[in-house]
Design an enzyme around this catalytic site. Sequence first.
Site, PDB file in Angstrom:
ATOM      1  N   PHE A 148       0.847  -1.188   0.000  1.00  0.00           N
ATOM      2  CA  PHE A 148       0.000   0.000   0.000  1.00  0.00           C
ATOM      3  C   PHE A 148       0.885   1.241   0.000  1.00  0.00           C
ATOM      4  O   PHE A 148       1.944   1.269   0.632  1.00  0.00           O
ATOM      5  CB  PHE A 148      -0.901   0.052   1.241  1.00  0.00           C
ATOM      6  CG  PHE A 148      -2.060  -0.898   1.205  1.00  0.00           C
ATOM      7  CD1 PHE A 148      -3.151  -0.656   0.387  1.00  0.00           C
ATOM      8  CD2 PHE A 148      -2.054  -2.038   1.990  1.00  0.00           C
ATOM      9  CE1 PHE A 148      -4.222  -1.533   0.353  1.00  0.00           C
ATOM     10  CE2 PHE A 148      -3.118  -2.918   1.971  1.00  0.00           C
ATOM     11  CZ  PHE A 148      -4.206  -2.669   1.146  1.00  0.00           C
ATOM     12  N   LYS A 153      -2.524  -2.755 -10.063  1.00  0.00           N
ATOM     13  CA  LYS A 153      -1.969  -1.520  -9.504  1.00  0.00           C
ATOM     14  C   LYS A 153      -3.079  -0.476  -9.468  1.00  0.00           C
ATOM     15  O   LYS A 153      -3.735  -0.231 -10.478  1.00  0.00           O
ATOM     16  CB  LYS A 153      -0.805  -1.015 -10.355  1.00  0.00           C
ATOM     17  CG  LYS A 153       0.423  -1.902 -10.333  1.00  0.00           C
ATOM     18  CD  LYS A 153       1.558  -1.286 -11.134  1.00  0.00           C
ATOM     19  CE  LYS A 153       2.036   0.013 -10.520  1.00  0.00           C
ATOM     20  NZ  LYS A 153       3.212   0.565 -11.251  1.00  0.00           N
ATOM     21  N   ASP A 194      13.838   5.390 -14.358  1.00  0.00           N
ATOM     22  CA  ASP A 194      14.089   4.983 -12.970  1.00  0.00           C
ATOM     23  C   ASP A 194      14.205   3.469 -12.919  1.00  0.00           C
ATOM     24  O   ASP A 194      13.269   2.766 -12.558  1.00  0.00           O
ATOM     25  CB  ASP A 194      12.971   5.467 -12.049  1.00  0.00           C
ATOM     26  CG  ASP A 194      13.239   5.124 -10.579  1.00  0.00           C
ATOM     27  OD1 ASP A 194      14.422   5.051 -10.198  1.00  0.00           O
ATOM     28  OD2 ASP A 194      12.268   4.926  -9.825  1.00  0.00           O
TER      29      ASP A 194
END
Length: 528
Positions: free
Chosen positions: A236, A257, A367
């Site tokens: 979470f 997601k 990333d």
Amino acid sequence: MHSLEALELYTQFHDRWFESPVRYVPSDEYLQSLAGVIPACWRVERDGLWYSVTPPGLTLPDHGWKLHIAASSGEAAEVLRRAAEVLRAEPAPFKFLLDRRITALSNGKLWHRGSSGKFLTVYPSTMEQFHALGGLLALALVSISGPYVLSDRRWPGSSCVSYRYGGFASRTVLQADGTRRHVLTGPDGSEQVDARLPYWAPPAWASDPFPDDPLPPVMSRSLCGGRFVVQSALAFSNRGGVYRAEDRDTGQPVVLKEARPRVEIGASRLDAITVLEKEHRLLERLAGSGYFVRPVALFRDWEHAFLAEEFVPGTHLGLFSLRNNPLYAGNITAETLAAYLERMRGLWLQVAQAIAAAHERGVVLGDLSFTNILVGDDHHIRICDLESAAQEGVDAPVGLYTPGMSVAGVTERANDYYSLGALMLGSVFLVHGLTGFHAPLRSVFLDELQRDLATPADLRTLIDDLMTKPEEFSATPARAIEAIGRLPARSGQRHSSRPRLGRSLARRFDGESREALRARVKRRSRAS
């Protein structure tokens, strides 16, 4: 214990050290919005991340029903101005966040879920004032939609005003770990924890002011018209949950997601749903490469968005490295290191091929880190979590990155190769984050690792080149693939069956006196 969210806050106000929020110097944008609206006799003072505004001569109870106003960082100044006009006519104490940057942080992915979204808090002195102010604020802010405050209920008909029962005066109890717990005193004199939970949980004695107003729907285990059935929660964050589920159409396991609207992602403060929709589009664009998780569906449920993607059995690259690196198991021999580096070389090669495949399709990953590279049971990688990725010429940079794995906030092809070098360095020894603070130290660590572990010189050179000259690899993608493919598992030098770091302490520095070792370390430290 301090939560991860609490620790994250202390990393925001200095680029190197943990720093208290009280040292932060805010902009005066919000104070300018307030100027000329409230009377000069009202007291305005800073309290941590808040400015508190107190009209004279008011007495408040210790706790009661408070009002919250949620606002995006882009609309917060206007929200403050409108709310202040209402509160000038119907005086009540209130507080608001310091400036736009702090508002964006509180609306962000990493903020505590029980506190996120609360830009402005009002403390009505009576229930009559609670109802009057709530109605007036909802009317004044009817055009505003803020992030949903998970601890609250929305004011009827409003998309930014909400309410919750809690403390007005700060009453805390010291805990054994040094933290303080907020408490309320019930009608019978007993103490109850005033917990900031990410769901509606008023104390038993507090009657909901709007008992007939329906609560928002509780997330069902069955989503998308029954197609996906949630089996468990994997994680979470304030952005939303990550769940394991079954796709009833195929019988296959999937990962869901979740994205909540108006949660702000990255330095660019993009809406979480916008970022999730972009991630779905990029995964579809990359699906043919075989190196990225396969998108299954994108759908809405209530106000939230969900991305369903294939479930990859296995673990992420970080855990794979920790579990298999003989350096951490203490079983350091030439054979165990060679076997480990050979296994990792195959994974590094796939990562380099994935970067090249993404760039061929006009996608920059942005990333790349240990936790978003999944290693399947068949040792084939899949890359997930493309929040920071961007299609060149289409997507704005998100400004979200993993420290030590990326050049801060940069979304460009060369940065992906820097991340590859950081992955390789961290796979040998987890120092990539530390060397990010002072780049010249990287060569010191690489030299000492080569000396202590007898790693191949070509590996040391390739890691250093990827992290110091990544633009050369982005210009010629085949260079990284070919260089990794040529890496030997052993150094080629003659050495004992145990590299120096695997020997006993008595034999670890054979041939080098203590004085010579000290002198060498001092020279390297001064040089860096």
